[in-house]
Design a protein around this motif. Structure first.
Motif, PDB file in Angstrom:
ATOM      1  N   SER A  80       0.890  -1.155   0.035  1.00 31.79           N
ATOM      2  CA  SER A  80      -0.085  -0.064  -0.084  1.00 31.79           C
ATOM      3  C   SER A  80       0.984   1.237   0.003  1.00 31.79           C
ATOM      4  O   SER A  80       1.762   1.447   0.586  1.00 31.79           O
ATOM      5  CB  SER A  80      -1.107  -0.017   1.103  1.00 31.79           C
ATOM      6  OG  SER A  80      -1.616   1.287   1.333  1.00 31.79           O
ATOM      7  N   LYS A  81       0.372   2.113  -0.764  1.00 32.95           N
ATOM      8  CA  LYS A  81       1.165   3.625  -0.575  1.00 32.95           C
ATOM      9  C   LYS A  81       0.776   4.460   0.835  1.00 32.95           C
ATOM     10  O   LYS A  81       1.416   5.627   0.966  1.00 32.95           O
ATOM     11  CB  LYS A  81       0.747   4.486  -1.922  1.00 32.95           C
ATOM     12  CG  LYS A  81       1.283   3.805  -3.076  1.00 32.95           C
ATOM     13  CD  LYS A  81       0.742   4.433  -4.315  1.00 32.95           C
ATOM     14  CE  LYS A  81       1.228   3.812  -5.620  1.00 32.95           C
ATOM     15  NZ  LYS A  81       1.225   4.549  -6.692  1.00 32.95           N
ATOM     16  N   LEU A  82      -0.260   4.052   1.559  1.00 36.31           N
ATOM     17  CA  LEU A  82      -0.780   4.454   2.468  1.00 36.31           C
ATOM     18  C   LEU A  82      -0.721   3.705   3.598  1.00 36.31           C
ATOM     19  O   LEU A  82      -1.453   2.600   3.766  1.00 36.31           O
ATOM     20  CB  LEU A  82      -2.424   5.354   2.285  1.00 36.31           C
ATOM     21  CG  LEU A  82      -2.819   6.051   3.247  1.00 36.31           C
ATOM     22  CD1 LEU A  82      -1.990   7.186   3.481  1.00 36.31           C
ATOM     23  CD2 LEU A  82      -4.374   6.431   2.855  1.00 36.31           C
ATOM     24  N   MET A  83      -0.053   4.124   4.867  1.00 29.85           N
ATOM     25  CA  MET A  83      -0.048   3.167   6.011  1.00 29.85           C
ATOM     26  C   MET A  83      -0.465   4.266   7.442  1.00 29.85           C
ATOM     27  O   MET A  83      -0.303   5.361   7.265  1.00 29.85           O
ATOM     28  CB  MET A  83       1.554   2.887   6.172  1.00 29.85           C
ATOM     29  CG  MET A  83       1.686   1.982   7.436  1.00 29.85           C
ATOM     30  SD  MET A  83       3.180   1.439   7.327  1.00 29.85           S
ATOM     31  CE  MET A  83       3.162  -0.164   8.274  1.00 29.85           C
ATOM     32  N   VAL A  91      -5.260  -0.018   2.232  1.00 27.44           N
ATOM     33  CA  VAL A  91      -4.212   0.817   3.030  1.00 27.44           C
ATOM     34  C   VAL A  91      -3.725  -0.429   3.993  1.00 27.44           C
ATOM     35  O   VAL A  91      -4.034  -1.644   3.978  1.00 27.44           O
ATOM     36  CB  VAL A  91      -4.718   1.731   3.926  1.00 27.44           C
ATOM     37  CG1 VAL A  91      -5.447   3.036   2.972  1.00 27.44           C
ATOM     38  CG2 VAL A  91      -5.911   1.336   4.729  1.00 27.44           C
ATOM     39  N   VAL A  95       6.564  -2.528   3.450  1.00 26.84           N
ATOM     40  CA  VAL A  95       5.336  -2.174   2.795  1.00 26.84           C
ATOM     41  C   VAL A  95       5.763  -0.915   1.855  1.00 26.84           C
ATOM     42  O   VAL A  95       5.319  -0.686   0.901  1.00 26.84           O
ATOM     43  CB  VAL A  95       4.181  -1.586   3.857  1.00 26.84           C
ATOM     44  CG1 VAL A  95       3.196  -0.876   3.267  1.00 26.84           C
ATOM     45  CG2 VAL A  95       3.635  -2.711   4.554  1.00 26.84           C
ATOM     46  N   PRO A 149       5.449   2.583   2.232  1.00 23.59           N
ATOM     47  CA  PRO A 149       4.431   3.578   1.759  1.00 23.59           C
ATOM     48  C   PRO A 149       5.005   4.768   1.449  1.00 23.59           C
ATOM     49  O   PRO A 149       5.869   5.124   1.947  1.00 23.59           O
ATOM     50  CB  PRO A 149       3.582   3.488   3.075  1.00 23.59           C
ATOM     51  CG  PRO A 149       4.780   3.153   4.374  1.00 23.59           C
ATOM     52  CD  PRO A 149       5.588   2.396   3.625  1.00 23.59           C
ATOM     53  N   GLN A 150       3.902   5.574   0.806  1.00 29.26           N
ATOM     54  CA  GLN A 150       4.531   6.890   0.392  1.00 29.26           C
ATOM     55  C   GLN A 150       4.163   8.002   1.507  1.00 29.26           C
ATOM     56  O   GLN A 150       4.678   9.046   1.656  1.00 29.26           O
ATOM     57  CB  GLN A 150       3.755   7.167  -1.235  1.00 29.26           C
ATOM     58  CG  GLN A 150       4.318   6.457  -2.289  1.00 29.26           C
ATOM     59  CD  GLN A 150       3.849   7.242  -3.342  1.00 29.26           C
ATOM     60  OE1 GLN A 150       3.221   8.153  -3.512  1.00 29.26           O
ATOM     61  NE2 GLN A 150       3.944   6.591  -4.516  1.00 29.26           N
TER      62      GLN A 150
END
Length: 196
Positions: A33-36, A75, A110, A112-113
């Protein structure tokens, strides 16, 4: 890699929380996911089911995601601590110290960004910076290549001016600041690492 981390968390005896927990709560979500989202610690309900954000705070969290048009499956969600502190007390420094390496491994896996730190404990642990959430919420900082946004924990919205909308606005602004942080997952990405 996430399954390996989860297995080691389940066997962890590094602090006294291993004596009082029912189940460990490693986290769940899309592995790349790019969002954590990172909270403080599991609650009593999480301790019974082994999943993060499924109790009272979890219902609020789900509404926040719904308002942002983000699916929970898009997410990755976890906490600083992986075991429930009895009576929902604040994590002790030694507990945070012993659990943080697992968190760093999860972040590395992961990649994430953007990380949304839900509450002061999560933000302080990730950035080694003490802040007052009411003064700094919504701001995005860069730490070791990670972009971290601090906002309120869903359980605390009754103490927040604007309540849930404040958290939604914080996350929305952070996402807009880094561009396309969340993209619809492909079918093969919709795997939850805790489903063995």
């Amino acid at each position: 890699m996430l399954n390996n981390i989860k297995d080691r968390i389940a066997k962890c005896t590094k602090c006294d929380l291993c004596k009082t927990r029912n189940l460990t709560v490693a986290g769940e979500g899309m592995p790349n996911s790019k969002l954590m989202f990172i909270g403080e610690a599991p609650g009593e309900v999480n301790n019974e089911v082994g999943r993060p954000f499924v109790g009272h705070g979890g219902k609020i969290f789900d509404k926040i995601l719904e308002n942002l048009n983000i699916k929970r499956s898009e997410v990755f969600i976890t906490n600083i601590l992986k075991c429930w502190p009895p009576d929902n007390r604040k994590p002790k420094p030694n507990e945070i110290k012993e659990c943080t390496p697992y968190l760093h491994e999860q972040i590395e896996a992961v990649k994430p960004q953007l990380i949304i730190a839900l509450g002061q404990t999560a933000f302080t642990t990730l950035t080694n910076t003490k802040i007052k959430t009411r003064e700094e919420h919504g701001k995005v900082v860069s730490v070791n290549g990670m972009k971290v946004c601090c906002t309120y924990h869903p359980n605390g919205i009754r103490y927040v001016k604007g309540g849930m909308q404040t958290i939604i606005n914080d996350i929305k602004a952070a996402l807009e600041g880094i561009g396309d942080a969340v993209t619809p997952p492909t079918k093969n990405q919709l795997t939850f690492f805790n489903e063995d």
